[in-house]
Write a protein that holds these residues in place. Sequence first.
Motif, PDB file in Angstrom:
ATOM      1  N   GLU A  32       0.727  -1.274   0.129  1.00 27.92           N
ATOM      2  CA  GLU A  32       0.067  -0.142   0.139  1.00 27.92           C
ATOM      3  C   GLU A  32       0.963   1.115   0.002  1.00 27.92           C
ATOM      4  N   ARG A  38      -3.180  12.244   0.523  1.00 30.73           N
ATOM      5  CA  ARG A  38      -3.477  11.393  -1.031  1.00 30.73           C
ATOM      6  C   ARG A  38      -4.120  10.222  -0.545  1.00 30.73           C
ATOM      7  N   GLU A  41      -2.927   3.747  -2.296  1.00 31.55           N
ATOM      8  CA  GLU A  41      -2.674   3.135  -3.681  1.00 31.55           C
ATOM      9  C   GLU A  41      -1.941   1.857  -3.566  1.00 31.55           C
TER      10      GLU A  41
END
Length: 330
Positions: A32, A38, A41
């Motif tokens: 991860e 942010r 992802e």
Amino acid sequence: MSVYYRPIPVISHAYGNALPLAGGWERFLHAERLERGRPAEIVPIWEIPDDRLEALTAPRPAIAGMAWDAPRLMGIVNATPDSFSDGGLYETAEAAIAQGRRLIDDGADWLDIGGESTRPGAEAVPVEEEVRRVVPVIEGLVGTVPISIDTRKAAVAKTALEAGAGLVNDVSAMTYDPEMAAVVAAAGASVCLMHAAGDPKVMQDDPRYEDVLLDVYDALEARRDAAEAAGIARARIVLDPGIGFGKTLEHNLALLRGLSLFHGLGCVLLLGASRKRFIGVIGSAESPADRVHGSVAVALHGIRQGVQISRVHDMAATRQAVALERALQG
């Protein structure tokens, strides 16, 4: 802005091309990717920068002769009258030594001996009293398994190391006593640096973080770097996110869910969550002695995240659960 990578462990035998997590028993194919402000992802291992990947995968050097090819269990010996879970049960040296030997019989790889409670609201103990409590216990158990001394005070650590301890477990990460780093470095000892938000007396008053997982990571990175600057090799540093030390229930859960992130710091990891209050809250167990099952569940979760040392009260139950977990995982 810093970028962080939290490896996502997978069942080892199912993925032949997965990389080892800290050279241990868990492996990972993805991580991860985290950055403040942010969204997270998920990225494959080939998108992790080489230096970060090296920190996440490199085997950790042995400490006190202990290799990290399997999970290790550290038994807790509270030579205190007021520890939160078993205060007073092992207050005398004889009782504490007997408890240490029981823990070894039940499968302890290490013993952590402490003479000052660091529960929320606890008062500091004078050096002389702390030394009186712990040194006879260390002397009675030295030569059995590796021993750590649970203390914030350099004078206590120095005496304990001379008595036979090999690791200093400092819940203040060597910020409480400015002499601690010099004592550890001069002795060639190992040290566990734990994150705590404030002194035990006030740490639970109103703990706040911008992002608890990343904030604790940054704080431990800074303390690791300070220890290295003081002459303590990274190979002798253990890191602990400090479950329950200046954290709410939600903070504790966030840290536990994200535990594998801390492998990026390149050190052996220790998890000390045994019998803590959040386990009682979630598991409806008011008394610390009734939190065995929840404590074992949390220890197993840590082991699945590649945590090398689990600090526990209930050794026999945890050792049995670990044996079954490893057999089932192959």
